[in-house]
Design a protein around this motif. Structure first.
Motif, PDB file in Angstrom:
ATOM      1  N   GLY A 191       0.796  -1.149  -0.158  1.00 20.31           N
ATOM      2  CA  GLY A 191       0.013   0.126   0.233  1.00 20.31           C
ATOM      3  C   GLY A 191       0.800   1.022  -0.071  1.00 20.31           C
ATOM      4  N   ASP A 192       0.223   2.363  -0.141  1.00 19.07           N
ATOM      5  CA  ASP A 192       0.813   3.709   0.081  1.00 19.07           C
ATOM      6  C   ASP A 192       1.733   3.726   1.228  1.00 19.07           C
ATOM      7  OD1 ASP A 192      -2.123   3.550   0.189  1.00 19.07           O
ATOM      8  OD2 ASP A 192      -1.690   5.523   1.316  1.00 19.07           O
ATOM      9  N   GLY A 193       0.883   3.249   2.331  1.00 20.05           N
ATOM     10  CA  GLY A 193       1.571   3.514   3.683  1.00 20.05           C
ATOM     11  C   GLY A 193       2.683   2.695   3.819  1.00 20.05           C
ATOM     12  N   ASN A 220      -2.029   2.811  -4.308  1.00 19.38           N
ATOM     13  CA  ASN A 220      -2.199   3.788  -3.626  1.00 19.38           C
ATOM     14  C   ASN A 220      -3.702   3.954  -3.558  1.00 19.38           C
ATOM     15  OD1 ASN A 220      -2.372   6.229  -2.469  1.00 19.38           O
ATOM     16  ND2 ASN A 220      -1.163   7.202  -4.387  1.00 19.38           N
ATOM     17  N   ASN A 221      -4.077   3.532  -2.310  1.00 17.31           N
ATOM     18  CA  ASN A 221      -5.828   3.774  -2.044  1.00 17.31           C
ATOM     19  C   ASN A 221      -5.743   4.945  -1.190  1.00 17.31           C
ATOM     20  OD1 ASN A 221      -5.227   3.082   0.560  1.00 17.31           O
ATOM     21  ND2 ASN A 221      -6.099   1.079   0.515  1.00 17.31           N
ATOM     22  N   GLN A 222      -4.896   5.782  -1.161  1.00 22.73           N
ATOM     23  CA  GLN A 222      -5.021   7.125  -0.404  1.00 22.73           C
ATOM     24  C   GLN A 222      -5.084   7.159   1.003  1.00 22.73           C
ATOM     25  OE1 GLN A 222      -6.439   9.981  -3.136  1.00 22.73           O
ATOM     26  NE2 GLN A 222      -7.031   8.563  -4.294  1.00 22.73           N
ATOM     27  N   TRP A 223      -5.173   5.906   1.721  1.00 21.68           N
ATOM     28  CA  TRP A 223      -5.012   6.039   3.249  1.00 21.68           C
ATOM     29  C   TRP A 223      -4.408   4.665   3.642  1.00 21.68           C
ATOM     30  CZ3 TRP A 223      -7.515   9.642   6.005  1.00 21.68           C
ATOM     31  CH2 TRP A 223      -8.343  10.611   5.085  1.00 21.68           C
ATOM     32  N   ALA A 224      -3.634   5.189   5.068  1.00 16.77           N
ATOM     33  CA  ALA A 224      -3.276   4.129   5.740  1.00 16.77           C
ATOM     34  C   ALA A 224      -4.040   4.064   6.945  1.00 16.77           C
ATOM     35  CB  ALA A 224      -1.560   4.335   5.779  1.00 16.77           C
ATOM     36  N   ILE A 225      -4.836   3.363   7.372  1.00 20.82           N
ATOM     37  CA  ILE A 225      -5.993   3.543   8.076  1.00 20.82           C
ATOM     38  C   ILE A 225      -6.377   4.887   8.182  1.00 20.82           C
ATOM     39  CG2 ILE A 225      -6.565   2.645  10.471  1.00 20.82           C
ATOM     40  CD1 ILE A 225      -4.226   0.873  10.684  1.00 20.82           C
TER      41      ILE A 225
END
Ligand SMILES: Cc1ncc(C[n+]2csc(CCOP(=O)(O)OP(=O)(O)O)c2C)c(N)n1
Ligand SMILES: [Mg+2]
Length: 386
Positions: A191-193, A220-225
């Motif tokens: 992920g992005d995170g 890149n789903n634009q959130w890390a939690i």
């Protein structure tokens, strides 16, 4: 209208497709992303990977299966029948489109949002659901958290919960493929995170220096939690980080399964033919919660999620199938029913299985065990009997 779709999804935004830069500097044009399927379902011939009808239908089935599975598993979690679940709503194209572009002998190194990729590789639904239930049918033998599956026959690695761990593991597997002169490539999801972890940078550097055959796919789903991507990076895109490691980096429209397929296919071919690794950034959005333990309305404006729902990757792919004359409401309804029935059957089969035997936690490490483990096993057995 299928159950997973919403009335507000029928309008999508247009961005121009562009040919990904494969220059030796790995330069990435920013602000644009590779796209194939247009809003009306037609394809951009310059970027179209030209999938056959059976391959297109298989890809759609894989995405729909993941969508319906998410829906059903979240419901089971709420009913207390499975412990934990991480949905992938909105990311189906980026997940299934990528795995579809790999060959059977390739290695798939998952993050934790890719049951759809395991199923696409042939993992039986019942085995997957047994893992979610951590019962005696769990291929991970009850030694993992729920939702941490493995599919050995499909070269699909066991999931590592710590963010980023799998990225150097994938680079290492790719190095092994190179040493063995195998023609197999590796696909790793993260992920992005994960791009903020040391593991990401270590793996990318290793891949650049040793030219290993690896496809690095950042979803890149634009959130890390609860942390937005703007807090992970000061660069405009994640793809452009590739340049620092001497790798090409390409940003792909992650809501477009054909774009993801085309980009992964090309990166995997480069890997197989000795041209090393590629970093792909699939731009998506985590439309649902991080997991069954999360409530995103506490930290983000859900209007943003609704706007991304309007770009639903399944709706876009269905338009493509319809435009080709390969799909209609009847086929859609039949496929939904078939998948629904498959899941119902697998859940019933999984729920009929007994729990994991406690002995499972004490085997496969030592041939005879230590005295301390033997004592613990005796105690665990007596607790289990009670
Ligand atoms: C090393 C480490 N730190 C923190 C966590 C807790 N954690 C689990 S998932 C996650 C977010 C990861 O975000 P991203 O990489 O963007 O993946 P996504 O969940 O969005 O698919 C965090 C912080 C963890 N599992 N491991
Ligand atoms: Mg993320």
């Amino acid at each position: 209208m299928p159950r997973w779709a919403r009335p507000d999804i029928l309008k999508t935004e247009t961005t121009d497709a562009f040919a990904p830069s494969r220059s030796s500097e790995g330069r990435v044009p920013t602000g644009e992303s590779l796209r194939v399927i247009r809003d009306d379902g037609s394809v951009d011939l310059a970027t179209d990977p030209g999938l056959s009808r059976p391959d297109s239908e298989r890809l759609y089935r894989g995405m729909l299966l993941e969508r319906i599975l998410d829906d059903r598993m979240l419901a089971l979690q709420r009913q207390g029948r499975i412990g934990f679940y991480g949905p992938s709503v909105g990311q189906e194209a980026a997940i299934v489109g990528a795995v579809a572009a790999m060959e059977a002998g390739d290695w798939i190194v998952p993050q934790y949002r890719e049951p759809g990729a395991a199923l696409y590789r042939g993992m039986p639904l019942t085995d997957l659901i047994c893992q979610f239930m951590t019962n005696s049918g769990d291929p991970a033998k009850g030694r993992q958290m729920p939702c941490h599956y493995v599919y050995r026959k499909g070269n699909y690695l066991s999931i590592s919960s710590p963010v980023g761990t799998q990225i150097p593991q994938a680079a290492g597997i790719a190095w092994a493929m190179k040493l063995r002169k195998a023609k197999d490539a590796v696909l790793v999801y993260f992920g992005d995170g994960a791009t903020s972890t040391p593991d990401f940078h270590v793996a990318m550097n290793f891949a650049g220096v040793f030219r290993v055959p690896c496809v690095f796919l950042c979803n890149n789903n634009q959130w890390a939690i609860s942390l937005p991507v703007a807090r992970q990076t000061a660069t405009e895109t994640l793809a452009e980080k590739a340049g620092a490691y001497g790798l090409p980096g390409v940003r792909v429209d992650g809501m477009d399964a054909l774009a993801v397929y085309a980009a992964v296919r090309r990166a995997a071919t480069d890997a197989r033919e000795g041209r090393g690794s590629t970093l792909l950034e699939a731009l998506t959005y985590r439309i649902g919660p991080h997991s069954s333990s999360d409530d995103p309305s506490r930290y983000r404006d859900e209007k943003e999620a609704a706007a991304w729902r309007a770009r639903d990757p399944l709706v876009r792919f269905r338009r493509y199938l319809e435009k080709k004359g390969w799909w209609d409401d009847g086929r859609e309804a039949a496929l939904e029913k078939e998948i629904g029935d498959d899941i119902t059957g697998a859940v019933a089969e999984a729920e009929a299985k007994p729990p994991v035997p406690v002995d499972s936690f004490f085997t496969d490490v030592y041939s005879d065990g230590t005295w301390a483990l033997r004592e613990e096993l005796a105690e665990a057995r007596s607790v289990a009997r009670r």
